[in-house]
Motif scaffolding. Structure first.
Motif, PDB file in Angstrom:
ATOM      1  N   GLY A   1      -6.420  -2.503  11.385  1.00 59.67           N
ATOM      2  CA  GLY A   1      -6.679  -0.966  11.558  1.00 59.67           C
ATOM      3  C   GLY A   1      -5.132   0.117  12.516  1.00 59.67           C
ATOM      4  N   SER A   2      -4.749  -0.242  12.441  1.00 56.74           N
ATOM      5  CA  SER A   2      -3.388   0.509  13.122  1.00 56.74           C
ATOM      6  C   SER A   2      -2.573   0.979  12.105  1.00 56.74           C
ATOM      7  N   LEU A   3      -1.214   2.099  12.114  1.00 62.33           N
ATOM      8  CA  LEU A   3      -0.584   3.055  11.481  1.00 62.33           C
ATOM      9  C   LEU A   3       0.185   1.745  10.613  1.00 62.33           C
ATOM     10  N   PHE A   4       0.936   1.511   9.602  1.00 65.89           N
ATOM     11  CA  PHE A   4       2.035   0.658   9.316  1.00 65.89           C
ATOM     12  C   PHE A   4       2.760   1.958   9.105  1.00 65.89           C
ATOM     13  N   PRO A   5       4.373   2.130   9.511  1.00 66.47           N
ATOM     14  CA  PRO A   5       4.784   3.072   8.929  1.00 66.47           C
ATOM     15  C   PRO A   5       5.616   2.702   7.522  1.00 66.47           C
ATOM     16  N   VAL A   6       6.018   3.891   6.373  1.00 62.60           N
ATOM     17  CA  VAL A   6       6.872   3.449   5.560  1.00 62.60           C
ATOM     18  C   VAL A   6       8.068   2.532   6.009  1.00 62.60           C
ATOM     19  N   GLY A   7       8.128   1.222   5.002  1.00 60.38           N
ATOM     20  CA  GLY A   7       8.452   0.019   5.110  1.00 60.38           C
ATOM     21  C   GLY A   7       7.990  -1.573   5.426  1.00 60.38           C
TER      22      GLY A   7
ATOM     23  N   PHE B   1       1.715 -12.502   7.929  1.00 61.13           N
ATOM     24  CA  PHE B   1       1.785 -12.286   5.971  1.00 61.13           C
ATOM     25  C   PHE B   1       2.633 -10.656   6.114  1.00 61.13           C
ATOM     26  N   VAL B   2       2.450 -10.010   4.907  1.00 60.21           N
ATOM     27  CA  VAL B   2       4.221  -9.011   5.014  1.00 60.21           C
ATOM     28  C   VAL B   2       2.672  -7.686   4.683  1.00 60.21           C
ATOM     29  N   VAL B   3       2.998  -6.688   5.377  1.00 59.68           N
ATOM     30  CA  VAL B   3       2.621  -5.219   4.946  1.00 59.68           C
ATOM     31  C   VAL B   3       3.288  -4.477   4.293  1.00 59.68           C
ATOM     32  N   ALA B   4       3.714  -4.059   3.094  1.00 60.77           N
ATOM     33  CA  ALA B   4       4.517  -2.892   2.294  1.00 60.77           C
ATOM     34  C   ALA B   4       4.125  -1.541   2.421  1.00 60.77           C
ATOM     35  N   VAL B   5       4.410  -0.918   2.640  1.00 64.31           N
ATOM     36  CA  VAL B   5       3.997   1.090   2.794  1.00 64.31           C
ATOM     37  C   VAL B   5       4.797   1.475   1.969  1.00 64.31           C
ATOM     38  N   THR B   6       4.772   1.948   1.000  1.00 65.35           N
ATOM     39  CA  THR B   6       6.086   2.245   0.123  1.00 65.35           C
ATOM     40  C   THR B   6       5.799   3.807   0.398  1.00 65.35           C
ATOM     41  N   GLU B   7       6.280   4.895  -0.231  1.00 65.19           N
ATOM     42  CA  GLU B   7       6.812   6.453  -0.440  1.00 65.19           C
ATOM     43  C   GLU B   7       5.785   6.972  -0.766  1.00 65.19           C
ATOM     44  N   PRO B   8       4.341   7.611  -0.902  1.00 64.11           N
ATOM     45  CA  PRO B   8       3.814   8.564  -1.476  1.00 64.11           C
ATOM     46  C   PRO B   8       4.056   9.074  -2.744  1.00 64.11           C
ATOM     47  N   SER B   9       3.681   8.816  -4.074  1.00 63.70           N
ATOM     48  CA  SER B   9       4.284   9.229  -4.782  1.00 63.70           C
ATOM     49  C   SER B   9       4.154  10.495  -5.321  1.00 63.70           C
ATOM     50  N   GLN B  10       2.767  10.811  -4.525  1.00 63.07           N
ATOM     51  CA  GLN B  10       2.558  12.775  -4.971  1.00 63.07           C
ATOM     52  C   GLN B  10       3.284  13.135  -2.895  1.00 63.07           C
ATOM     53  N   PRO B  11       4.035  14.322  -3.022  1.00 61.04           N
ATOM     54  CA  PRO B  11       3.314  15.669  -2.345  1.00 61.04           C
ATOM     55  C   PRO B  11       2.303  15.266  -1.171  1.00 61.04           C
ATOM     56  N   ILE B  12       2.598  14.804  -0.163  1.00 65.52           N
ATOM     57  CA  ILE B  12       1.470  15.062   1.317  1.00 65.52           C
ATOM     58  C   ILE B  12       0.966  16.194   2.041  1.00 65.52           C
ATOM     59  N   SER B  13       0.166  17.098   1.555  1.00 68.69           N
ATOM     60  CA  SER B  13      -0.493  18.614   2.223  1.00 68.69           C
ATOM     61  C   SER B  13      -0.286  17.870   3.479  1.00 68.69           C
ATOM     62  N   PRO B  14      -0.418  19.314   4.157  1.00 71.49           N
ATOM     63  CA  PRO B  14      -0.510  18.668   6.341  1.00 71.49           C
ATOM     64  C   PRO B  14      -1.371  18.960   6.576  1.00 71.49           C
ATOM     65  N   PRO B  15      -1.936  18.193   7.774  1.00 74.04           N
ATOM     66  CA  PRO B  15      -4.163  18.525   8.102  1.00 74.04           C
ATOM     67  C   PRO B  15      -4.179  19.461   8.007  1.00 74.04           C
ATOM     68  N   PRO B  16      -4.973  19.508   8.175  1.00 75.71           N
ATOM     69  CA  PRO B  16      -5.590  20.895   8.861  1.00 75.71           C
ATOM     70  C   PRO B  16      -5.401  21.206   9.829  1.00 75.71           C
ATOM     71  N   GLU B  17      -5.470  22.776  10.196  1.00 71.23           N
ATOM     72  CA  GLU B  17      -5.275  22.936  11.429  1.00 71.23           C
ATOM     73  C   GLU B  17      -6.344  24.216  11.789  1.00 71.23           C
ATOM     74  N   LEU B  18      -6.422  24.395  12.847  1.00 71.66           N
ATOM     75  CA  LEU B  18      -7.461  25.170  13.601  1.00 71.66           C
ATOM     76  C   LEU B  18      -6.336  26.327  14.245  1.00 71.66           C
ATOM     77  N   GLN B  19      -6.957  27.548  14.192  1.00 75.76           N
ATOM     78  CA  GLN B  19      -6.613  28.484  14.612  1.00 75.76           C
ATOM     79  C   GLN B  19      -7.400  29.667  15.400  1.00 75.76           C
TER      80      GLN B  19
ATOM     81  N   VAL C   1       0.929  -0.834  -0.017  1.00 72.47           N
ATOM     82  CA  VAL C   1       0.020   0.218  -0.311  1.00 72.47           C
ATOM     83  C   VAL C   1       0.869   1.042   0.263  1.00 72.47           C
ATOM     84  N   GLU C   2       0.423   2.732  -0.136  1.00 71.50           N
ATOM     85  CA  GLU C   2       0.875   3.531  -0.873  1.00 71.50           C
ATOM     86  C   GLU C   2       0.607   3.917   0.652  1.00 71.50           C
ATOM     87  N   ALA C   3       2.365   5.043   1.209  1.00 71.38           N
ATOM     88  CA  ALA C   3       0.963   6.087   2.556  1.00 71.38           C
ATOM     89  C   ALA C   3       0.522   6.936   1.588  1.00 71.38           C
ATOM     90  N   THR C   4      -0.721   7.599   2.921  1.00 70.71           N
ATOM     91  CA  THR C   4      -1.405   8.502   2.813  1.00 70.71           C
ATOM     92  C   THR C   4      -1.185   9.570   3.220  1.00 70.71           C
TER      93      THR C   4
END
Length: 296
Positions: free
Chosen positions: A78-84, A104-122, A45-48
């Motif tokens: 449902g756990s967060l799998f890091p890249v690798g 079984f093995v879960v392979a997490v690849t680097e995202p193919s597109q730049p990931i925008s930061p999540p929204p942040e309230l001010q 899977v690809e990291a989001t």
């Protein structure tokens, strides 16, 4: 042997045979079948997010009779799998000798597109205001924003609402185009107005008034006669002994032979009077009169 004895023997033999057959049944053993567990094939899977991606998966675990049974997997679905690459190990629950395991093995690849930061309230800091009246609340306005800057922010209660006396939590949220949300809150506190007591007027210092009167002169200092028509007016000199205030009261009518002096505070006052003639000449001051003013 008669027929009755024969029947008894037959019954006894049959009874013993039946009991032996039952006893033999209790002595037999059955062997339980082991569990089975089915895991997914290795997945890629690809990291989001910069942290990786949450991965969910399905497991089928059966006991020896083909019924579903419990299992444990690490990491859990449902756990967060890091890249690798990360191995997920699963084992059925139950007796150790019957458990089934697989992985079984879960392979997490680097995202193919730049990931925008999540929204942040001010959001603003907590707000404290005074009520607009002794019985009501206050209308409160505030400014909110979110990053990226083009995101809309929704708050309840909204800016410009009337807030009751007390503390109210303002809940705000925003979402981006990827469905990621950010939430936050702050407090608006409206304090009631203090009851205004009517001002108490402090009594001022006690004062008194007195009347100073005199007689019009009929002669000049050299003895020449002086008519009333030649008198232009009078000057009353007043000196307050303790306060040191020196006052001159001008009387511009020759017919006025007295004056009322008001608002005299406790003190010792010295008075003298001079006449002014039509030529502007002043007579010598009269003898000094002393008055002590003391309010009760």
């Amino acid at each position: 042997m008669n027929i009755f004895n024969y029947l008894v023997i037959v019954l006894l033999v049959c009874s013993q045979t039946t009991m032996a057959a039952k006893g033999g049944g209790r002595g037999g053993k059955t062997t339980a079948s082991p569990h089975t567990i089915t895991v997914p094939a290795d997945m890629s899977v690809e990291a989001t997010t910069p942290q990786g991606i949450a991965v969910s998966y399905a497991i089928i675990a059966l006991d020896g009779n083909g019924n579903t049974t419990g299992y444990n997997c690490t990491p859990t679905s449902g756990s967060l799998f890091p890249v690798g690459n990360q191995t997920v190990s699963c084992t059925t629950e139950g007796k150790k000798q019957l458990r089934a395991t697989d992985s079984f093995v879960v392979a997490v690849t680097e995202p193919s597109q730049p990931i925008s930061p999540p929204p942040e309230l001010q959001l603003p800091a907590d707000i404290t205001v005074e009520a607009s009246s002794t019985s009501g609340g206050a209308i409160v306005e505030f400014i909110t924003s979110a990053l990226p800057e083009n995101l809309n922010v929704s708050c309840l209660p909204s800016s410009g609402s009337e807030f009751n006396i007390g503390s109210t939590a303002v809940e705000c949220t925003t979402s981006d185009s990827e469905g990621r949300t950010a939430t936050g809150s702050f407090q608006v506190t409206v304090n009631s107005l203090p009851i205004q007591e009517p001002p108490v007027e402090e009594p001022g210092p006690s004062t008194s008034s007195l009347t100073v009167s005199w007689a019009a002169p009929s002669t000049r200092e050299n003895g020449e006669p002086l008519s009333a028509a030649e008198i232009l007016g009078y000057e009353v000199y007043m000196l307050a002994e303790f306060s040191g205030v020196d006052t001159i009261i001008e009387i511009n009518e020759n017919s006025t032979l007295s004056t009322v002096i008001e608002n005299l505070q406790d003190d010792t006052y010295h008075f003298s009077i001079s006449a002014i003639d039509s030529d502007g000449l002043s007579s010598q001051p009269s003898d000094i009169m002393t008055v002590v003013v003391q309010t009760p």
